[in-house]
Scaffold this active site. Structure first.
Site, PDB file in Angstrom:
ATOM      1  N   GLU A  63       1.478  34.897   3.363  1.00  0.00           N
ATOM      2  CA  GLU A  63       0.639  33.993   4.166  1.00  0.00           C
ATOM      3  C   GLU A  63      -0.811  34.433   4.239  1.00  0.00           C
ATOM      4  O   GLU A  63      -1.720  33.607   4.239  1.00  0.00           O
ATOM      5  CB  GLU A  63       1.208  33.848   5.585  1.00  0.00           C
ATOM      6  CG  GLU A  63       2.373  32.877   5.699  1.00  0.00           C
ATOM      7  CD  GLU A  63       3.699  33.464   5.252  1.00  0.00           C
ATOM      8  OE1 GLU A  63       3.766  34.695   5.042  1.00  0.00           O
ATOM      9  OE2 GLU A  63       4.670  32.701   5.130  1.00  0.00           O
ATOM     10  N   HIS A  97      10.736  32.072  14.645  1.00  0.00           N
ATOM     11  CA  HIS A  97      10.374  30.862  13.916  1.00  0.00           C
ATOM     12  C   HIS A  97      10.075  29.654  14.797  1.00  0.00           C
ATOM     13  O   HIS A  97       9.782  28.590  14.285  1.00  0.00           O
ATOM     14  CB  HIS A  97      11.516  30.449  12.966  1.00  0.00           C
ATOM     15  CG  HIS A  97      11.550  31.229  11.693  1.00  0.00           C
ATOM     16  ND1 HIS A  97      11.845  32.565  11.653  1.00  0.00           N
ATOM     17  CD2 HIS A  97      11.316  30.862  10.408  1.00  0.00           C
ATOM     18  CE1 HIS A  97      11.815  32.988  10.398  1.00  0.00           C
ATOM     19  NE2 HIS A  97      11.485  31.973   9.619  1.00  0.00           N
TER      20      HIS A  97
END
Lengths: 422, 728
Positions: free
Chosen positions: B457, B527
């Protein structure tokens, strides 16, 4: 411990006020809520009440002096206590003296108001921010109001209930407020030295100054225009005589006029509006100001919700306001709001005149005397009782045709007055 | 007994040095110009240290003295359209690029200080002193030097932080069909950091024209390279990623130049990235005018040994040997450099009227304090002239779509009509449009602009940032789950969010970051966050959170038009919902800062967004509370619709903020604070909130449900606010 009381800010934004007259004298004991003095601002004369209990130790200013808000005006304390300093400008908030307190006294919370055992409870009173603001706007004292919110918080429903109980309900929407008024150029006040022989100089009272300022501003910044109406009064005079013959409350001609004004405003709602700078402010109800001459000037208390008040109700309320106006006992909120004022000089025999709009309102009706005059009806000459009224309107808000329709509605109501009663 | 066979990395790893023949063959102008730049930079850095010693440099002054050879040797052959970015120790890199830009890399020995050269030196020094005339209007200072016109993308105070952005610039250069390249400079400390290593992998995978230029000065502050890694030959990192890697003596500018020429040839030919490790030495400590030995982590003898290899002395000797300049000309280069720096420093400072022995910054040169917040975001003027439509006002025909289809459709339409739109993220190119179908069909029609990224990321978010700053592309970056913002936090908040303001306030940063809240999907503690609260606290970001497909279309179009980074929050609960969008129209923009009132009511104002708008409406229905439900749509500080919120609160006097996610990172905390200060006198009770619990939602279905807020919790909130309205 002595408390120095200062000149209160009676109106939001007022910078000065005058003690018109003291109602207490040194040595006198006062309780919270007792009237200390009559205070005159440029808009109102109000009662100045004590927020602390004790003995008046000293008056620091005399009657009639105009003083800046915050100027110390008197000292309250316990009898025999020394006035802290003889300085005419004592420290605004003297610190507690380090004197040992009697052991029985609860730990001081430091507030200057807790001077003796009768001070407020130590616990904080819970009031929602909204209610705090509304209470101030409506001049409501929340002492004794019980709150129905969590932990006794006074919430909107509580104050709404309180407002609903009042005989003259306050407007549901905040009354349109005058925007901060620009200081107009002061009328050139000649210096004392230049007063010619044979002329006495009389200092302006705050009210005289306010009238000068507000009406100068109105006449120079508000675009006035004028409409004249003629009313045949025979029917109304008869009706009034009948009404007054049947009940103790004597209804004046002016009460009918005020009702007709309100009815016409309801019929022509465009006329019930005030100039708001970048918008027109339209009140939900019809509030009508009443020009009342008093010693040294005039005030315009406002009758609330006239359209929904009976003519006798209007009469009672108008008389009360006029009386209290002459006694200087009007509250600030009673002279605020409304879009329209009625000014009647008929009792002086004035045939007709024009009036200056009372800002921030948008119209005023100048009412002349009722007199017999020759009129032509269906080609024949008759003698009728006639009244001439002159409407001054703010052209920013009200156009000519709107004013004309309003005048039609007004004249129609006055000439067929039964509608005013039902 | 096992059998072993030695395997070799696929990419070459070479040490390169100059020879006598190279020195003999070198272009005289190149040698003289390198010496000229070295002298200018050296004099510049000496001036900075002198001013720092007088307390006139606010913050650190990371001196590059001793390291100039690597920067000058590598930059002097570059084009203006080639780009560099660098680290906290970046004066020499920036100056080399700026000087090469204004001179074309050719300096005359007798006229070293031309007007453009003097201008570069003054604007750079002014920036380091924090003055309004600096390249970044004094905002950037020593560690954030940027001059985009010269190809200087900006130096960076986060170790390794600039590396992913450089990859974005390289992607833009390559994709635009140029043969330009980008060099990212960093030190031995940054070589072990994730951003750098992730970007090496990404750049190699995508064959980007990016040079990873390691200035190995042997010390990360006081920690030696041998302490920090078992492979102190740092160019050894490259071959593991399949990147050709070169090691060169950075004290030898010609050797660096020749190495860079080799590297540039590969990159310009489209053969992908290179690693260049230049061994250099900073003569002083991390910052300030004292040598490292004064702090005890190295010896004076070691320092003296490196000073003997000084690049200026080397070039002077070789130039003298070849008779290219006279002795007088050689000393003249030093003299000219020192003279211009005295002049430049004199233009920015004056003697202190209170202390005759001291100097001070000329007071009139400071930036105006009112400049403090200017340019946190753009002024959104780019939305002017766009066709606006608020779907609540749409009266034409509509068609029914699934929410997620609207996501793919509007981005697809923009990709079709605007070649600048690039989509990147994990698996966005496969699986029928990523894990949820939100990019469905895009890779089929635009395979070159839908980039499935490695799982990194930091690298791909930063690459998006670099693309946005370059300006030729408008990246749409996807985080598969919002929690990955923590993984990429440096790029998201330190780099992308601050890139406009920090470098002076005028850089457009047109980046869209899409992510989806997946509450209820069982993905557990790492998450399932709602990212709105975190982004709302970060300067630079705008945030939209559409609750309907029609809003999504308008908000995505506005997001893709804005020159600011915009977070677009989606929700898995909305993806499958059927919804109406205007028929045949995927081009309208939703006006900036416009909320929608989904239900009129008098009892209280409910503020919500995304999937919780419907939850709030359901709870209102269930309880019969006459609440006004406001769908915020735009969530960031600059774009929130205060007019609608204020009008509602002034009417109802009671506020309930409804959101799904956990308490700690909640969005409503910020909003409640703002409301109580703006509307204190209109409130009849404290601003109330519905949020999830403190713990992040767990995998267990029951615990997950208990951790977030739904209809039941919202209904309780409504009744709580009703009870506190009193009147009972």
């Amino acid at each position: 411990m002595a408390t120095v009381v200062t000149m209160p800010e009676i109106l939001a934004g007022s910078a000065e006020a005058a003690i018109q007259s003291w109602t207490v004298a040194p040595g006198q004991s006062v309780a919270v809520g007792d009237v200390l003095a009559e205070v005159e601002t440029d808009k109102a004369v109000v009662e100045f009440t004590a927020e602390v209990a004790g003995t008046v130790l000293k008056l620091l200013v005399g009657d009639g002096e105009t003083l800046a808000v915050g100027t110390p005006v008197l000292v309250v304390g316990t009898e025999g206590e020394e006035v802290p300093g003889t300085d005419p400008q004592p420290e605004p908030d003297p610190q507690p003296e380090p004197r040992p307190e009697p052991a029985t006294v609860a730990p001081a919370t430091g507030g200057a108001s807790s001077t003796n055992g009768s001070g407020p409870a130590r616990g904080r009173r819970f009031v929602s921010p909204l209610v705090r603001r509304l209470a101030q706007e409506h001049g409501i004292d929340l002492d004794g109001v019980s709150g129905s919110g969590p932990r006794g918080r006074v919430v909107r429903k509580d104050i709404d209930a309180l407002l609903a109980e009042r005989t003259t309900p306050a407007p549901t929407a905040p009354a349109p407020q005058a925007r901060p008024e620009p200081e107009p150029a002061e009328a050139t006040a000649p210096a004392e030295a230049t007063v010619p022989d044979g002329v006495t100089r009389e200092a302006l009272s705050p009210m005289r100054r306010a009238i000068a300022r507000r009406l100068t501003e109105s006449k120079s910044t508000v675009p006035h225009f004028y409409l004249k109406g003629e009313c045949r009064m025979d029917a109304l005079m008869r009706l009034r005589a009948e009404v007054n013959a049947q009940q103790p409350v004597k209804v004046s001609l002016n009460d009918f006029v005020v009702k007709a004004v309100a009815g016409a405003l309801l019929a022509v709602p465009e006329a019930n509006a005030v100039w708001g700078g970048d918008a027109l402010l339209k009140p939900e109800q019809v509030d009508v100001g009443l020009a009342v001459a008093i010693d040294g000037g005039l005030v315009t208390p406002v009758l609330r919700d006239v359209a929904r008040t009976s003519v006798t109700g209007v009469s009672t309320a108008a008389r009360d306001l006029a009386e209290r106006a002459r006694e200087g006992r009007l509250k600030q909120r009673e002279i605020e709001g409304g879009s329209f004022t009625v000014s009647n000089l008929g009792m002086f025999g004035v045939t007709e005149f024009t009036a200056i709009i009372n800002p921030p309102q948008s119209a005023i009706l100048a009412v002349g005397t009722v007199a017999e005059r020759p009129v032509v009806v269906d080609g024949a000459l008759e003698v009728a009782r006639m009244m001439t009224v002159t409407l001054s309107a703010d052209h920013r808000v009200i156009d000519g045709a709107v004013a004309a329709r309003w005048m039609q509605e007004f004249v129609r109501r006055v000439e067929a007055p039964l509608g005013i009663l039902v | 007994m096992t059998r072993t066979r030695r395997i070799q990395p696929g990419a070459p790893w070479l040490e390169i040095s100059s020879t006598a023949a190279d020195w003999k063959a070198a272009d005289p102008t190149l040698l003289v110009s390198m010496l000229g730049q070295l002298q200018l930079i050296r004099a510049f850095e000496e001036t900075v240290l002198d001013l720092a010693g007088q307390g006139l440099v606010h913050g650190p002054a990371h001196s590059s003295i001793g390291q100039e050879g690597g920067a000058v040797g590598s930059v002097i052959g570059l084009r203006s359209t080639d780009a560099v970015n660098g680290s906290h120790r970046g004066h020499h890199q920036f100056l080399a690029k700026a000087l090469t830009h204004v001179t074309g890399g050719a300096h005359a020995a007798d006229d070293l200080v031309t007007a453009p050269v003097r201008d570069v030196l003054q604007k750079t020094l002014a920036e380091i002193l924090g003055l309004a005339q600096g390249y970044c209007r004094g905002r950037g200072g020593s560690m954030h030097l940027q001059w985009l016109e010269a190809g200087a993308l900006g130096t960076n105070a986060i170790v390794g932080g600039g590396v992913p952005m450089a990859a974005g610039n390289a992607w833009a250069q390559r994709h635009a069909g140029t043969s330009d390249l980008t060099v990212t400079y960093f030190g031995d400390g940054a070589v072990n950091i994730g951003s750098t290593l992730e970007t090496m992998n990404l750049a190699a995978a995508w064959s980007l024209p990016l040079c990873f230029f390691i200035e190995n000065n042997r010390y990360a502050v006081s920690t030696t390279v041998e302490e920090a890694t078992a492979e102190p030959r740092l160019s050894g990192r490259g071959p593991g990623f399949g990147i050709p890697s070169y090691r060169v003596d950075g004290m030898d500018p010609l050797a660096v130049h020749l190495t860079m020429a080799l590297a540039a040839e590969r990159m310009r030919a489209g053969e992908g990235p290179v690693v260049v490790e230049a061994e250099v030495y900073r003569y002083f400590h991390q910052n300030g005018p004292y040598p490292g030995s004064a702090f005890g982590y190295r010896s004076k003898a070691e320092e003296a040994g490196w000073r003997d290899r000084d690049p200026i002395a080397l070039l002077e000797a070789r130039i003298a040997e070849r008779g290219l300049l006279t002795e007088q000309q050689l000393t003249g280069l030093r003299g000219q450099s020192q003279a211009v720096m005295r002049e430049v420093a004199g233009a920015l400072t004056e003697s202190d009227p209170d202390r005759a022995d001291r100097r001070r910054i000329r007071p009139e040169l400071w930036p105006d304090p009112s400049f403090v917040d200017v340019g946190v975001r753009g002024d959104a003027s780019e939305l002017a002239g766009q066709r606006m439509l608020d779907p609540v006002e749409h009266s034409g025909a509509t068609r029914s779509v699934k929410f997620v289809e609207a996501v793919a459709s509007v981005v697809g339409t923009r990709m079709k009509e605007d070649d600048r739109v690039v989509v990147l993220g994990e698996d966005v190119h496969r699986l029928g449009g990523g894990t949820n179908g939100a990019t469905k069909g895009l890779a089929d029609t635009h395979p070159d602009r839908v980039l499935g990224t490695p799982i990194s990321e930091n690298a791909f978010a930063g690459l998006g940032g670099g693309l946005a700053l370059d300006g030729r592309y408008r990246p749409v970056v996807e985080f598969m789950y919002p929690d990955f913002l923590w993984v990429a936090a440096d790029q998201v908040f330190n780099q992308i969010g601050k890139a406009r303001h920090m470098f002076g306030g005028s850089n457009p940063v047109p980046l869209v970051l899409r992510t989806k809240i997946a509450m209820g999907s069982g993905y557990g503690s790492q998450h399932l966050m709602d990212p709105a609260g975190i982004f709302a606290t970060a300067p630079g970001w705008r945030i939209v959170a559409p609750s309907t497909a029609a809003d999504y279309v308008g908000l995505m179009n506005s997001a893709l038009t804005l020159d600011d980074p915009v977070l677009v929050i989606e929700h898995v609960d909305l993806y499958g919902r059927r919804d109406e969008i205007p028929e045949g129209d995927l081009d309208y923009h939703l006006p900036l800062g416009k909320a929608a009132i989904r239900r009129r009511g008098q009892e209280m104002t409910v503020l919500s967004y995304l999937s919780m708008v419907q939850v709030a409406l359901d709870a209102v229905e269930q309880t019969g509370v006459d609440a006004e439900v406001v769908d915020l749509r735009w969530l960031d500080r600059a774009s929130l619709d205060w007019d609608t919120i204020g009008e509602s609160i002034e009417r109802t006097n009671n506020v309930l903020i409804v959101e799904q996610g956990v308490l700690g990172t909640s969005y409503g905390g910020w909003l409640a604070d703002e409301i109580q200060r703006r509307f204190f006198d209109w409130l009849d009770q404290p601003v109330e909130r519905v949020t999830g619990r403190e713990a992040s939602p767990s995998i267990s279905k029951v615990l997950e449900r208990a951790a977030y807020a739904g209809v039941e919790e919202t209904a309780e909130g409504l009744l709580r606010v009703r009870a506190a309205r009193g009147g009972a």
